[in-house]
Design an enzyme around this catalytic site. Sequence first.
Site, PDB file in Angstrom:
ATOM      1  N   ARG A   1     -15.104  20.278 -13.851  1.00  0.00           N
ATOM      2  CA  ARG A   1     -15.538  19.026 -13.347  1.00  0.00           C
ATOM      3  C   ARG A   1     -14.425  18.046 -13.453  1.00  0.00           C
ATOM      4  NH1 ARG A   1     -19.252  21.728 -11.955  1.00  0.00           N
ATOM      5  NH2 ARG A   1     -21.412  21.356 -12.452  1.00  0.00           N
TER       6      ARG A   1
ATOM      7  N   ASP B   1       1.095   0.839 -15.800  1.00  0.00           N
ATOM      8  CA  ASP B   1       2.033   1.892 -15.636  1.00  0.00           C
ATOM      9  C   ASP B   1       2.996   2.059 -16.862  1.00  0.00           C
ATOM     10  OD1 ASP B   1       0.268   2.459 -13.466  1.00  0.00           O
ATOM     11  OD2 ASP B   1       1.723   1.704 -12.159  1.00  0.00           O
TER      12      ASP B   1
ATOM     13  N   GLU C   1      -2.234  10.701 -12.132  1.00  0.00           N
ATOM     14  CA  GLU C   1      -2.392  10.873 -10.709  1.00  0.00           C
ATOM     15  C   GLU C   1      -1.124  11.467  -9.910  1.00  0.00           C
ATOM     16  OE1 GLU C   1      -3.255   6.950  -9.199  1.00  0.00           O
ATOM     17  OE2 GLU C   1      -1.571   5.917 -10.131  1.00  0.00           O
TER      18      GLU C   1
ATOM     19  N   MET D   1      -4.515   6.903 -14.184  1.00  0.00           N
ATOM     20  CA  MET D   1      -3.337   6.103 -13.198  1.00  0.00           C
ATOM     21  C   MET D   1      -2.157   6.104 -13.745  1.00  0.00           C
ATOM     22  SD  MET D   1      -4.938   2.766 -11.743  1.00  0.00           S
ATOM     23  CE  MET D   1      -6.058   2.968 -10.062  1.00  0.00           C
TER      24      MET D   1
ATOM     25  N   ASN E   1       7.332  -3.371 -10.877  1.00  0.00           N
ATOM     26  CA  ASN E   1       8.400  -2.921 -10.078  1.00  0.00           C
ATOM     27  C   ASN E   1       8.793  -3.466  -8.927  1.00  0.00           C
ATOM     28  OD1 ASN E   1      10.142  -0.759 -11.524  1.00  0.00           O
ATOM     29  ND2 ASN E   1       8.128   0.197 -11.630  1.00  0.00           N
TER      30      ASN E   1
HETATM   31  O1  F6P Z   1       0.629   0.065 -10.469  1.00  0.00           O
HETATM   32  C1  F6P Z   1      -0.558  -0.077 -11.116  1.00  0.00           C
HETATM   33  C2  F6P Z   1      -1.493   1.043 -10.308  1.00  0.00           C
HETATM   34  O2  F6P Z   1      -3.006   0.685 -10.797  1.00  0.00           O
HETATM   35  C3  F6P Z   1      -1.196   2.341 -10.288  1.00  0.00           C
HETATM   36  O3  F6P Z   1      -1.518   3.092 -11.534  1.00  0.00           O
HETATM   37  C4  F6P Z   1      -1.998   2.875  -9.269  1.00  0.00           C
HETATM   38  O4  F6P Z   1      -1.155   4.129  -8.840  1.00  0.00           O
HETATM   39  C5  F6P Z   1      -1.737   1.906  -8.354  1.00  0.00           C
HETATM   40  O5  F6P Z   1      -1.615   0.620  -8.922  1.00  0.00           O
HETATM   41  C6  F6P Z   1      -3.129   1.607  -7.424  1.00  0.00           C
HETATM   42  O6  F6P Z   1      -2.821   0.632  -6.514  1.00  0.00           O
HETATM   43  P1  F6P Z   1      -3.986  -0.059  -5.537  1.00  0.00           P
HETATM   44  O7  F6P Z   1      -4.586  -0.988  -6.640  1.00  0.00           O
HETATM   45  O8  F6P Z   1      -3.328  -0.691  -4.480  1.00  0.00           O
HETATM   46  O9  F6P Z   1      -4.723   1.128  -5.214  1.00  0.00           O
END
Ligand code: F6P
Length: 358
Positions: free
Chosen positions: A274, A136, A230, A178, A112
Amino acid sequence: MKRIGMLTSGGDCQALNAAMRGVVKTLVHNEEEVEIYGFLDGYRGLIYGDYRMLTGKDFSGILTKGGTILGTSRTPFKTIKDPDENGLNKVEAMKHNYYKLNLDCLVILGGNGTHKTANLLREEGLNVVTLPKTIDNDLYGTDMTFGFQSAVDIATNCIDCIHTTAASHSRVFIVEVMGHKVGWLTLNAGMASGADIILIPEIPYDIKEIVAAVEKRKKNSHFTIIAVAEGAISKEDAKLSKKEYAKKLKDSPYPSVSYELADKISKLTGQEVRVTVPGHTQRGGSPCPYDRVFASRLGSEAANLILKGEYGFMVGYKDREIVKVPLEEVAGKLKCVSPDARIVKEAKMLGICFGDGK
Ligand code: F6P
């Protein structure tokens, strides 16, 4: 003769190398003479003129390799027009390096944020072709991004492993998946692994509904698997303004939404809970076969556009066809899961709880 600049920007994912290989192999195979300038660590390399000349050989043997041979970094779009710490105008610097190297075009692989900057460079007059990468799958203008299917595989395997131990111990297990602000990854991995509850940002949850679903399962199976995105959010939190929610998260004693949920579920049901967070493993390792083929196809089509001199497009995938999508249609939009999507309805018909009471 074509002079191509190439860069990978934002979080990495599987099949970035496969996509770049697809571009270069197609160009070389079509007997155009090509010079490839690989900018290192995303837009940073383009800004500071940090690049390596690459040949076809550099792209050999990388189809199955995870990560990116060019390196990557995050260069936030919201500060791209601000000068750097030494007063350098980053946009002008990128243009300067493009013209200095006499490039015909830039091939930019990213998600994005990357697409917003790619579109800005297009507006500034540079020739740009982009490829949609992200685990994503939230990029507008394409039904699928590469990296996504590989990440679904990893998250699914993780939940599969959790299933056996959850059953042995009669526990509630939360697996945090994620996906940033969208629920594609959680929805697909959750369905693929038979999760009982799936929580995604697009469908705010009510804790009472989750507790009811856990209690219901307790009567028969004694264990419950919850796949939580997340970015999942409760109904109350969804009513807060962006600013208020950011403050709530900042002040929260929990490291993430899963731990808050775990605490509430264990207090309200008396069951052992957990949390497992597969985290960046979801972005790592070799691309799955689907992504290898998909990224190669997208890369090949990007090369086709370059050979034809058609610029200003992202190569995407719509209704089972590889398509070119104008960058201005892609930049700045998010592709979310619709709460009314067929897949969500089907998941609900299967008995999966989304925490919304519907
Ligand atoms: O955009 C890909 C992603 O893995 C997301 O799913 C996650 O929120 C983010 O990047 C994590 O970013 P970073 O690698 O900067 O911790």
